[in-house]
Motif scaffolding. Structure first.
Motif, PDB file in Angstrom:
ATOM      1  N   ASP A 131      -8.403   5.150  -0.455  1.00  0.00           N
ATOM      2  CA  ASP A 131      -8.982   4.008   0.268  1.00  0.00           C
ATOM      3  C   ASP A 131      -7.905   3.180   0.980  1.00  0.00           C
ATOM      4  O   ASP A 131      -7.834   1.962   0.847  1.00  0.00           O
ATOM      5  CB  ASP A 131      -9.777   3.116  -0.694  1.00  0.00           C
ATOM      6  CG  ASP A 131     -10.694   2.138   0.052  1.00  0.00           C
ATOM      7  OD1 ASP A 131     -11.057   2.442   1.205  1.00  0.00           O
ATOM      8  OD2 ASP A 131     -11.027   1.079  -0.514  1.00  0.00           O
ATOM      9  N   VAL A 132      -7.052   3.886   1.723  1.00  0.00           N
ATOM     10  CA  VAL A 132      -6.033   3.226   2.543  1.00  0.00           C
ATOM     11  C   VAL A 132      -6.033   3.893   3.915  1.00  0.00           C
ATOM     12  O   VAL A 132      -6.675   4.920   4.121  1.00  0.00           O
ATOM     13  CB  VAL A 132      -4.627   3.347   1.903  1.00  0.00           C
ATOM     14  CG1 VAL A 132      -4.564   2.615   0.570  1.00  0.00           C
ATOM     15  CG2 VAL A 132      -4.224   4.813   1.736  1.00  0.00           C
ATOM     16  N   SER A 133      -5.284   3.290   4.853  1.00  0.00           N
ATOM     17  CA  SER A 133      -5.132   3.915   6.157  1.00  0.00           C
ATOM     18  C   SER A 133      -4.137   5.068   6.054  1.00  0.00           C
ATOM     19  O   SER A 133      -3.472   5.247   5.017  1.00  0.00           O
ATOM     20  CB  SER A 133      -4.630   2.901   7.187  1.00  0.00           C
ATOM     21  OG  SER A 133      -3.289   2.545   6.913  1.00  0.00           O
ATOM     22  N   ALA A 161      -5.726   9.601   2.277  1.00  0.00           N
ATOM     23  CA  ALA A 161      -6.046   8.233   2.693  1.00  0.00           C
ATOM     24  C   ALA A 161      -7.472   7.866   2.302  1.00  0.00           C
ATOM     25  O   ALA A 161      -7.732   6.763   1.797  1.00  0.00           O
ATOM     26  CB  ALA A 161      -5.852   8.085   4.204  1.00  0.00           C
ATOM     27  N   VAL A 220       0.697   4.137  -2.891  1.00  0.00           N
ATOM     28  CA  VAL A 220       0.409   5.535  -2.539  1.00  0.00           C
ATOM     29  C   VAL A 220       1.552   6.433  -2.996  1.00  0.00           C
ATOM     30  O   VAL A 220       1.330   7.509  -3.568  1.00  0.00           O
ATOM     31  CB  VAL A 220       0.167   5.675  -1.023  1.00  0.00           C
ATOM     32  CG1 VAL A 220       0.034   7.154  -0.642  1.00  0.00           C
ATOM     33  CG2 VAL A 220      -1.097   4.923  -0.613  1.00  0.00           C
ATOM     34  N   ALA A 249       0.836  -1.204   0.000  1.00  0.00           N
ATOM     35  CA  ALA A 249       0.000   0.000   0.000  1.00  0.00           C
ATOM     36  C   ALA A 249       0.869   1.251   0.000  1.00  0.00           C
ATOM     37  O   ALA A 249       0.572   2.233  -0.692  1.00  0.00           O
ATOM     38  CB  ALA A 249      -0.919  -0.008   1.217  1.00  0.00           C
ATOM     39  N   ARG A 250       1.981   1.189   0.738  1.00  0.00           N
ATOM     40  CA  ARG A 250       2.897   2.339   0.777  1.00  0.00           C
ATOM     41  C   ARG A 250       3.447   2.650  -0.608  1.00  0.00           C
ATOM     42  O   ARG A 250       3.494   3.812  -1.026  1.00  0.00           O
ATOM     43  CB  ARG A 250       4.046   2.029   1.735  1.00  0.00           C
ATOM     44  CG  ARG A 250       5.126   3.112   1.800  1.00  0.00           C
ATOM     45  CD  ARG A 250       6.387   2.568   2.444  1.00  0.00           C
ATOM     46  NE  ARG A 250       6.915   1.458   1.650  1.00  0.00           N
ATOM     47  CZ  ARG A 250       7.868   0.627   2.085  1.00  0.00           C
ATOM     48  NH1 ARG A 250       8.363   0.766   3.290  1.00  0.00           N
ATOM     49  NH2 ARG A 250       8.303  -0.350   1.295  1.00  0.00           N
TER      50      ARG A 250
END
Length: 220
Positions: free
Chosen positions: A37-39, A33, A8, A4-5
């Protein structure tokens, strides 16, 4: 599979380079975020990498803000490269050793392999190898003066990350441009080396400008 990092980071880097954020604009972790749609954790990690890249800066009072790269700044950087790098390529055609040309070829083979891979970090690998190629060509010109003039342009944050704009085909086309330059060096043909480098840089600039014009994600 990319983390995810990494996803992004790649998306934010593309947007920054495409001019989707104004110079001085604040990057809001929560909004990013939600949009992606991520933390907030991968967003924070991605922003740390962008700061290391020189594209954003942490301001104690304002948070993270975008550093300014206007179209005119990018155009000027490419204009200077177009003046200096073709000359460096022509000089390298006259001075490069066989070992230096072999090194350029090895770097370009690595770049092709990276471009054709499915690895999550392939864009990072391609851009690093591309940067190495251009630095190695400067070294092959064996001119401290030319090298000192051009190296700072090669290492501008906005230039280093240009491959975040590239499609798979664009990457392979860049590899082919490098092959043309290498062939000119092996032949000792300064005029061809200059022409091949000028064409390569002009194509890169054109692609860069196309991505900066009307294709940036809208801000809401």
């Amino acid at each position: 599979m990319p983390s995810a990092r990494d996803l992004v980071y790649g998306e934010l880097r593309r947007r920054l380079m495409a001019g989707a954020f104004l110079p001085g604009e604040k990057l809001r972790e929560e909004r990013i975020a939600k949009e992606l749609d991520v933390s907030r954790t991968p967003v924070r990690q991605a922003i740390e990498r962008l700061e290391a890249d020189g594209l954003v800066k942490r301001d104690g009072r304002r948070g993270t803000v975008v550093l300014g790269w206007l179209d005119r700044d990018i155009d000027e950087a490419f204009a200077l490269r177009l003046l200096l790098e073709p000359y460096a390529a022509g000089v390298a055609a006259q001075r490069a050793t066989p070992a230096e040309i072999d090194e350029l070829e090895a770097i370009n083979r690595g770049m092709k392999a990276a471009a054709e891979s499915d690895d999550a970090d392939r864009v990072d690998r391609v851009q690093k190898l591309n940067n190495r190629f251009h630095h190695a060509l400067l070294a092959a010109a064996q001119s401290a003066r030319v090298r000192s003039l051009v190296e700072s342009l090669l290492d501008l944050p906005i230039i280093i990350g240009s491959f975040y704009f590239y499609s798979h085909e664009d990457m392979l086309r860049s590899v082919e441009h490098h092959r043309d330059i290498i062939a000119a060096l092996r032949a000792g043909d300064a005029a061809h080396a200059e022409t091949a480098m000028r064409f390569h840089l002009s194509a890169t600039h054109l692609l860069f400008r196309g991505q900066r014009k009307g294709k940036a994600p809208a801000r809401g």
